[in-house]
Scaffold this motif. Structure first.
Motif, PDB file in Angstrom:
ATOM      1  N   GLY A  47       0.798  -1.219   0.000  1.00 17.10           N
ATOM      2  CA  GLY A  47       0.000   0.000   0.000  1.00 17.10           C
ATOM      3  C   GLY A  47       0.834   1.273   0.000  1.00 17.10           C
ATOM      4  N   SER A  48       2.137   1.136   0.198  1.00 18.18           N
ATOM      5  CA  SER A  48       2.981   2.335   0.276  1.00 18.18           C
ATOM      6  C   SER A  48       3.021   3.097  -1.051  1.00 18.18           C
ATOM      7  CB  SER A  48       4.391   1.968   0.727  1.00 18.18           C
ATOM      8  OG  SER A  48       4.996   1.059  -0.157  1.00 18.18           O
ATOM      9  N   GLU A  49       2.915   2.387  -2.170  1.00 13.56           N
ATOM     10  CA  GLU A  49       2.967   3.065  -3.472  1.00 13.56           C
ATOM     11  C   GLU A  49       1.726   3.924  -3.719  1.00 13.56           C
ATOM     12  OE1 GLU A  49       3.425  -0.323  -5.948  1.00 13.56           O
ATOM     13  OE2 GLU A  49       5.564  -0.504  -5.543  1.00 13.56           O
ATOM     14  N   ILE A  50       0.542   3.397  -3.401  1.00 14.98           N
ATOM     15  CA  ILE A  50      -0.677   4.193  -3.623  1.00 14.98           C
ATOM     16  C   ILE A  50      -0.743   5.355  -2.625  1.00 14.98           C
ATOM     17  CG2 ILE A  50      -2.289   2.865  -2.190  1.00 14.98           C
ATOM     18  CD1 ILE A  50      -4.332   3.186  -4.534  1.00 14.98           C
ATOM     19  N   LEU A  51      -0.232   5.135  -1.406  1.00 19.14           N
ATOM     20  CA  LEU A  51      -0.159   6.239  -0.446  1.00 19.14           C
ATOM     21  C   LEU A  51       0.837   7.292  -0.934  1.00 19.14           C
ATOM     22  CD1 LEU A  51      -0.271   4.158   2.825  1.00 19.14           C
ATOM     23  CD2 LEU A  51      -2.038   5.707   1.998  1.00 19.14           C
ATOM     24  N   GLY A  52       1.904   6.859  -1.584  1.00 17.00           N
ATOM     25  CA  GLY A  52       2.847   7.798  -2.184  1.00 17.00           C
ATOM     26  C   GLY A  52       2.206   8.601  -3.300  1.00 17.00           C
ATOM     27  N   MET A  53       1.344   7.970  -4.092  1.00 19.04           N
ATOM     28  CA  MET A  53       0.636   8.670  -5.163  1.00 19.04           C
ATOM     29  C   MET A  53      -0.248   9.775  -4.591  1.00 19.04           C
ATOM     30  SD  MET A  53      -2.709   8.777  -6.664  1.00 19.04           S
ATOM     31  CE  MET A  53      -3.474   7.218  -6.321  1.00 19.04           C
ATOM     32  N   VAL A  54      -0.965   9.466  -3.515  1.00 22.62           N
ATOM     33  CA  VAL A  54      -1.820  10.475  -2.890  1.00 22.62           C
ATOM     34  C   VAL A  54      -0.957  11.602  -2.307  1.00 22.62           C
ATOM     35  CG1 VAL A  54      -3.461  10.890  -1.013  1.00 22.62           C
ATOM     36  CG2 VAL A  54      -3.691   8.851  -2.437  1.00 22.62           C
ATOM     37  N   ASN A  55       0.169  11.250  -1.691  1.00 22.85           N
ATOM     38  CA  ASN A  55       1.070  12.260  -1.141  1.00 22.85           C
ATOM     39  C   ASN A  55       1.652  13.142  -2.249  1.00 22.85           C
ATOM     40  OD1 ASN A  55       2.290  13.375   1.216  1.00 22.85           O
ATOM     41  ND2 ASN A  55       4.229  12.488   0.539  1.00 22.85           N
TER      42      ASN A  55
END
Length: 121
Positions: A76-84
């Motif tokens: 999930g870190s990649e999609i959270l990075g996208m939102v960030n």
């Protein structure tokens, strides 16, 4: 934010009875709508090879802020990075599909498939 009789809302600022803060402008991305067709979500179909990895946004992930929102050792870190990343660009909204069965993408499906992908499509 308050409606002040103008086209945009206004932050109340220092005087809520007479808003004097900055104007509020909604700005965001409307693409890709299939953002939730993500590799790290278990059993996500890959119809048309449109499933996302969001790997380029791994570098935008900020573990000190959102590590508690990941699962299975960092998924999930990649999609959270996208939102960030979007937040860092000043966007305050984005549009996504939460269900696309027989729609734009066919990969955003919030349920475990009970049949094979070929039967699902």
């Amino acid at each position: 934010m308050q409606y002040v009789g103008e086209h945009y809302l206004r932050f109340s600022g220092t005087a809520p009875e007479a808003p004097n803060g900055d104007w509020f402008f909604k700005g965001g991305a409307d693409s890709p709508e299939n953002a939730l067709a993500y590799n790290d979500f278990d059993h996500t179909p890959n119809i048309g090879n449109r499933r996302k990895s969001w790997k380029p946004h791994q570098k935008d992930y900020d573990a000190k802020d959102v590590a508690s929102y990941t699962w299975q050792k960092g998924k999930g870190s990649e999609i959270l990075g996208m939102v960030n990343y979007l937040l860092g660009k000043g966007l305050n909204a984005f549009s996504i599909l939460t269900f696309s069965l027989h729609g734009d993408d066919d990969n955003v499906f919030p349920h475990v498939l009970k049949v094979s992908e070929s039967k699902y499509k």
